[in-house]
Write an enzyme that holds these catalytic residues in place. Structure first.
Site, PDB file in Angstrom:
ATOM      1  N   SER A 144       0.628  -1.170   0.083  1.00  0.00           N
ATOM      2  CA  SER A 144      -0.133   0.016  -0.028  1.00  0.00           C
ATOM      3  C   SER A 144       0.824   1.128  -0.052  1.00  0.00           C
ATOM      4  O   SER A 144       1.979   1.052   0.429  1.00  0.00           O
ATOM      5  CB  SER A 144      -0.808   0.072   1.099  1.00  0.00           C
ATOM      6  OG  SER A 144      -1.513   1.223   1.360  1.00  0.00           O
ATOM      7  N   TYR A 157      -3.215  -0.502  10.174  1.00  0.00           N
ATOM      8  CA  TYR A 157      -3.114  -0.770   8.577  1.00  0.00           C
ATOM      9  C   TYR A 157      -1.518  -0.258   8.139  1.00  0.00           C
ATOM     10  O   TYR A 157      -0.889  -1.140   7.415  1.00  0.00           O
ATOM     11  CB  TYR A 157      -4.186  -0.157   7.917  1.00  0.00           C
ATOM     12  CG  TYR A 157      -4.134  -0.318   6.456  1.00  0.00           C
ATOM     13  CD1 TYR A 157      -4.744  -1.579   6.059  1.00  0.00           C
ATOM     14  CD2 TYR A 157      -3.619   0.570   5.564  1.00  0.00           C
ATOM     15  CE1 TYR A 157      -4.737  -1.798   4.524  1.00  0.00           C
ATOM     16  CE2 TYR A 157      -3.718   0.402   3.812  1.00  0.00           C
ATOM     17  CZ  TYR A 157      -4.071  -0.812   3.641  1.00  0.00           C
ATOM     18  OH  TYR A 157      -4.421  -1.374   2.241  1.00  0.00           O
TER      19      TYR A 157
END
Length: 261
Positions: A144, A157
């Site tokens: 990501s 996250y």
């Protein structure tokens, strides 16, 4: 081109029942790969497999939780017997919980780490052992932009995806000598069903993404297909431990100049 041909290759995509995982799976299938899809929701699995088969792709689904190492080991063994060797592993399954660090329950933090980091380790370990035996394999971890950047309310996250970036580099370091390439893809902001509510004109976040992205648009799921095929194919045989960010240029710039129209 033969360099990108995935004919007769078996590609296991975790979480390949929807969203970006499905787009990646479809790209691999278009290059000739046989799809092995994992998930945890029977209804989503049924819909996904029906879709893949309607497109003429070879696809089979397996329901299990990648964070359960005992169940994952059993299922990988079953897959190997039913489908054959796993040539390509795409660690895509993941979750996000948005909560400020001051109020996020520790249990939620651990859950995100478990799914987004421990799960990919478990699957890479199980499949990697087989790849080491035959001296060949491709592993793609879906990272990501949060592997590189912080953002409000996604501490778990970001920690997991930052860890996944370093896991990618470490596995590449250990397994490159076995002719195994371990790389990652870092998607930017993509137009999916999850982002649909905020991808509307005059929505603050939609405007922010359009203005922050040099390409001046959200990514389309199919924008990931080429990178996935490249990393799954012979074209990337000397590419190892790299994270390719498919983000329309976000990480390349500090943002538009203040006086730009």
């Amino acid at each position: 081109m033969k360099l990108f041909d995935l004919s007769n290759k078996n590609a296991l995509i975790t979480g390949g029942t929807h969203g970006l995982g499905m787009a990646i799976a479809e790209g691999l299938a278009q290059a000739g790969a046989n799809l092995v899809i994992t998930g945890t929701t029977p209804s989503k699995m049924e819909e996904a497999i029906s879709y893949y088969l309607s497109k003429g792709y070879s696809a089979k689904g397996y329901l299990f939780d990648v964070t359960n190492e005992i169940e994952a080991a059993k299922q990988v063994e079953i897959i190997s017997k039913e489908i054959g060797q796993i040539d390509i592993l795409v660690n895509n399954a993941g979750i996000i919980k948005r909560e400020l660090a001051t109020t996020m329950p520790v249990a939620d933090f651990r859950k995100v780490i478990d799914v987004d980091l421990v799960g990919p380790f478990i699957m890479a370990q199980l499949v990697g052992r087989q790849m080491i035996e035959r001296k060949e394999g491709k592993i793609i971890n879906i990272c990501s932009m949060m592997s590189e950047l912080g953002r409000n309310s996604v501490s778990a996250y970001a920690a997991a995806k930052g860890g996944l970036k370093m896991l990618t580099k470490n596995l590449a370091t250990e397994w490159a000598k076995h002719n195994i390439q371990v790389n990652g893809i870092g998607p930017g902001y993509f137009a999916t069903s999850q982002t649909a509510p905020i991808r509307v004109d005059n929505h603050p976040f939609n405007d922010f993404i359009i203005n922050r992205t040099p390409a001046a648009r959200w990514g389309n799921p199919e924008d990931l297909a080429g990178t996935a095929v490249f990393l799954a194919s012979k074209a990337s045989d000397f590419v190892n431990g790299q994270i390719i960010y498919v983000d329309g240029g976000i990480l390349a710039t500090i943002g538009k100049p203040y006086n730009e129209e």
